[in-house]
Write a protein that holds these residues in place. Structure first.
Motif, short mmCIF file in Angstrom:
data_model
loop_
_atom_site.label_atom_id
_atom_site.label_comp_id
_atom_site.label_asym_id
_atom_site.label_seq_id
_atom_site.Cartn_x
_atom_site.Cartn_y
_atom_site.Cartn_z
N LYS A 477 0.81 -1.22 0.00
CA LYS A 477 0.00 0.00 0.00
C LYS A 477 0.85 1.28 0.00
CE LYS A 477 -3.95 -2.14 2.33
NZ LYS A 477 -4.86 -2.09 3.51
N GLN A 478 2.17 1.13 -0.11
CA GLN A 478 3.04 2.31 -0.09
C GLN A 478 2.73 3.21 -1.28
OE1 GLN A 478 7.48 2.19 -0.86
NE2 GLN A 478 7.49 2.67 1.33
N LEU A 479 2.62 4.51 -1.01
CA LEU A 479 2.30 5.47 -2.05
C LEU A 479 3.55 5.86 -2.84
CD1 LEU A 479 0.08 7.91 0.06
CD2 LEU A 479 -0.72 6.11 -1.47
#
Length: 924
Positions: A477-479
């Motif tokens: 889920k890292q942007l």
């Protein structure tokens, strides 16, 4: 809401810091790595939980009540290493000087003290954070208590425990009792692993509930459930004992209560003295400033970004002075900053991008700083929903271009080669890069720390930076940076520029104080950076069809090898299964066990299989060939075609200057350093590295460069003369060692002499030499003795180098590059001996690395003015690969050899061999 009490499991972090951080020593030989790690962790907790009561707890010496219950508790733990033992007292002294309560209670463990204090806090309706890396502590988690692991930056609450372990906190002790703990020698139930323990606890509850319902175990949903009940019944007594041992005691008679424990004022003068003893330079500077009355920790209010104005963000600074960071949204503020940068003697510059892949990365924003504590971020391409209006990226880059391409305006950055690529993607050719903090740190001490910004900031500034994970999250889920809220992205990006400038101001004076190190930076590493950038941009042309064909050939051979292995084993088995392989090799075939795993199982690791293969055993020979081919296929023949950049049709590697301790370059994506040259399959891979139509590849390689450097460093008359006369050095050595004329030397004798020549400079023992050349250990020792009799200068060099390394703590290359050896004075004999071997070899490896970099710089400069249509493509070990127009290849190769031979002046000639071909294998 009141601030939580922070209870620190000092013993947990003591061991973890010692093993996580490479061994460091001060000038007196005192080890300091665990001190550095533990105190850094505590300081981070102080910053993250500012205003909280913080208590540090360590285990006491001697036995505890658990040993009375079970004498074998922790009986198998190895003794504490001397290198760690000597650091305990300094850690305790520093913690006390920091004004923190330090608790050590006899007869119990730190866990029990922490459990008791946590229980007291809950009685007063106070929340608790336990800082630990110990899984046993999860049993203490509840609505009031959470765990934090500062080394992995993770936090566990009730839901987190359930997610991580599969059982709730109240059943952690049952889970632990079933599994046991080999480290603490808690027996548990044999053959009950993690999944079985979760299945039992999830299905039936506590250990007592499980034993009350053994008839229901068979119906549970986990592998082996049907046969588990009798095993549980058989080992009931030790399971219940294990639960007692694993349960943290929360009612220890401490003699004091939590409210009575108080933090006291920091004793700055005592801390300074301790830091000086440890030689922690950054902390010395920080607390010296505090002692002088300069605020070392200052908190200031923060302001959010306004629509049409620069946002000023004042952050906590863990170093002297206040920070003022701006986020630029309008042209007027940009122009103001451009004027600041134009007038600056030096400014820090950084880019924020969409990707770590330099060929794909596009700019999201830029940051800069011209004065410590002041920095700005210009967001240009944040495109999340609700993102504020930003200046146009192309307009801003057009305004920055003259400044960034100016040689007169000097810049500093952290890993600026990456920024050079990113800017090139936008048509900007970065020039005037005067310094790179990654390289400054690397040249100052290559082994003191990792050379990323976060590590450097902590080591040299005593400051924990905002990490990328802090603002982007982790995992799947890292942007990407363009999706991060500008209010978060701005301080992070501005801090990068500020920290870069501060790091330079901290590191450069230390380099200037040692002229040789300064020269390594300014004459080798910094000039090499743009050369590597050019090589990476040029890329390498790959024949994908040839690699696809080779993959198919390797696949066929792998199938043949698998079938042959099954035939030799007398059964079908999974060649990748250590368990199946071990049963066949050591149980069925009865091969000798060379090594065991920590659990006592015969090892099937590669070095074991290689040893068995060298002993002539057929199945290990087949397995080694299988593994080698499978690795070539997955790493190169399958992977390289997929790495071809669509816009260039070439493969673009990344060269790393600040990884190998000796100064050697490494490369990734793809790793060009490890393509085998001796095997037929490896040479076939090199055949796929080709020149474009109408061009040839020229591969130029230094001949026996490390042996020549050995002759130079040792000054041995016989070696110097042999190289001066242009003799075959291995044949010459064979003649000296075996008492023959060079004409009489056999191929086997030359091969043995080659093993001796190279083996000794890499610290090979007589035992290792015996294995390599297939003779007895005594005979190999005789060869070594004869070698040193014929080359006494080499023995003198080795003895002299070992002594100098112990005295100074480092060795040097011919050009002054230093390699520090933290373990050279270690009381641990194997570690000290390894450091001594490194001391002998590092000056040779490091000098060879310096020479090839000097050659690259010289060749790059020459190509800019020479009348050749040529460009540099690759550097692999001591070899350069270039692409040149076919009709110029012969003349070019001759001049290239001379350029490389002139890269250094030794007491012996530097010899370069150059080949020409349509592909790398032909040219090599």
């Amino acid at each position: 809401m009141s601030k939580p009490v922070v209870l620190v499991d000092g013993s947990s972090y003591l061991f973890r810091a010692f093993h996580a951080i490479p061994l460091l020593t001060n000038s007196k030989g005192l080890h300091t790595n665990a001190v550095k790690g533990v105190i850094s962790m505590i300081r981070k907790l102080q910053k993250d939980f500012d205003g909280s009561q913080l208590v540090v707890v360590f285990d006491a010496k001697g036995k505890t009540f658990r040993n009375d219950i079970y004498p074998d508790y922790k009986a198998h733990r190895p003794p504490m290493p001397d290198e760690l033992r000597e650091q305990i007292e300094p850690i305790h002294n520093i913690i006390r000087a920091m004004g923190l309560p330090l608790l050590i209670v006899e007869g119990v463990e730190a866990d029990d003290v922490i459990g008791t204090l946590a229980a007291q806090a809950i009685e007063h309706d106070q929340s608790v954070v336990i800082s630990t890396g110990d899984k046993d502590m999860a049993q203490l988690v509840n609505s009031h208590v959470s765990l934090i692991n500062t080394m992995t930056d993770t936090r566990l609450d009730v839901d987190g425990v359930k997610e991580k372990f599969g059982v709730p906190p109240e059943h952690i002790v049952d889970y632990l009792a079933l599994m046991g703990d080999k480290v603490d020698n808690i027996p548990g139930v044999p053959k009950v692993g993690e999944k079985t323990a979760v299945g039992l606890v999830a299905g039936l509850g506590s250990l007592e509930d499980i034993y009350a319902n053994l008839d229901k175990v068979a119906a549970l949903d986990f592998r082996g459930a049907k046969t588990m009940a009798p095993k549980l019944e058989e080992h009931k007594e030790q399971a219940l004992l294990s639960k007692v041992l694993a349960t943290i005691k929360c009612d220890v008679e401490l003699g004091f209560t939590l409210p009575e424990i108080r933090n006291t004022d920091t004793d700055v003068s005592a801390l300074l003295e301790l830091f000086r003893t440890m030689e922690f330079k950054a902390w010395i500077a920080e607390f010296s400033a505090a002692a002088d009355g300069t605020p070392a920790f200052e908190l200031s209010a923060s302001a959010g970004p306004a629509d049409e104005a620069a946002a000023v963000v004042n952050l906590p600074a863990a170093f002297a002075g206040e920070t003022q960071y701006e986020i630029i949204f309008n042209q007027a503020d940009l122009e103001r900053w451009l004027e600041v940068l134009k007038k600056a003697e030096l400014f820090a510059f950084d880019t924020e991008t969409t990707s770590l892949n330099y060929k794909e990365a596009r700019i999201v924003g830029v940051s800069f700083s011209a004065e410590a504590g002041k920095a700005a971020y210009v967001p240009l391409a944040h495109d999340y929903d609700g993102a504020p209006a930003q200046l146009n990226r192309e307009d801003v880059l057009a305004q920055l271009k003259p400044l960034l391409e100016s040689e007169q305006h000097k810049k500093v950055g952290q890993h600026m080669k990456y920024d050079m690529h990113v800017l090139a993607n936008h048509g900007i050719h970065l020039r005037g890069v005067q310094f790179d903090t990654m390289l400054e740190s690397y040249v100052l001490d290559s082994v003191a720390t990792r050379h990323d910004m976060d590590s450097l900031s902590l080591k040299y500034l005593g400051h924990s930076t905002i990490t990328f994970e802090d603002i982007a999250g982790k995992g799947a889920k890292q942007l990407t940076f363009n999706k991060i809220d500008i209010e978060k992205a701005g301080p992070y990006a501005a801090e990068d520029a500020d920290i870069t400038l501060r790091l330079h101001q901290r590191l450069w004076p230390e380099l200037e104080a040692v002229p040789a190190l300064k020269a390594v930076l300014t004459d080798i590493e910094m000039p090499a950076m743009p050369v590597l950038f050019e090589m990476e941009e040029n890329g390498m042309l790959i024949d994908a069809d040839r690699l696809h064909e080779q993959s198919q050939q390797i696949d066929q051979r792998l199938q043949q090898l698998e079938q042959e292995a099954h035939n030799v084993a007398g059964q079908v088995f999974n060649l990748g299964s250590p368990k199946q392989l071990g049963e066949i090799l050591f149980t069925k075939l009865g091969l000798p066990v060379k090594k065991k795993t920590p659990t006592g199982v015969p090892s099937t690791a590669e070095e074991v299989l290689q040893e068995l293969a060298d002993d002539g055993h057929e199945l290990p020979q087949l397995l080694m060939e299988y593994r080698g081919l499978a690795k070539l296929k997955s790493t190169y023949t399958d992977k390289l075609p997929a790495m071809i950049a669509p816009d260039t049709g070439r493969v673009h590697t990344s060269y790393h200057q600040a990884v190998a301790a000796t100064g050697r370059l490494s490369s990734t994506d793809p790793n060009l350093q490890n393509i085998p040259v001796r095997s037929e399959e490896g040479r076939k891979i090199r055949q796929a590295f080709i020149g474009r139509d109408g061009y040839k590849l020229v591969a130029a390689d230094y001949s026996q460069i490390e042996l020549r450097i050995m002759a130079h460093l040792s000054g041995d008359d016989s070696l110097l003369q042999a190289f001066a006369d242009g003799r075959d050095i291995h044949r010459h050595t064979a003649a000296e060692v075996f008492g023959a004329t060079e004409a009489e030397v056999t191929d086997n004798q030359r091969r043995a002499a080659k093993a001796i020549n190279f083996g000794l400079i890499y610290g090979m023992s007589a035992f290792g030499l015996a294995k390599q050349i297939g003779v007895g250990r005594g005979e190999a020792q005789d060869y070594v003795n004869l070698y040193f009799q014929r080359y006494p200068g080499v023995r003198d060099y080795m003895d002299r180098t070992r002594e100098q390394a112990k005295e100074k703590g480092y060795v040097e290359t011919i050009f002054g590059r230093r390699l520090y050896l933290p373990e050279i004075r270690s009381k641990n004999v194997p570690r000290r001996q390894h450091a001594e071997r490194t001391a002998i070899n590092a000056p040779m490896q490091g000098t060879a690395a310096d020479i090839i970099k000097r050659a690259m710089i010289a060749v790059s400069s020459w190509l800019k003015t020479a009348d050749f249509d040529a460009r540099m493509l690759m550097q692999v070990h001591d070899e350069l690969v270039l692409e040149v127009r076919a009709d110029q290849a012969d003349a070019f190769a001759a001049e290239l050899k001379q350029q490389m031979q002139d890269a250094a002046e030794l007491k012996v000639p530097l010899v370069v061999e150059a080949g020409i071909g349509d592909n790398w294998e032909q040219a090599h």
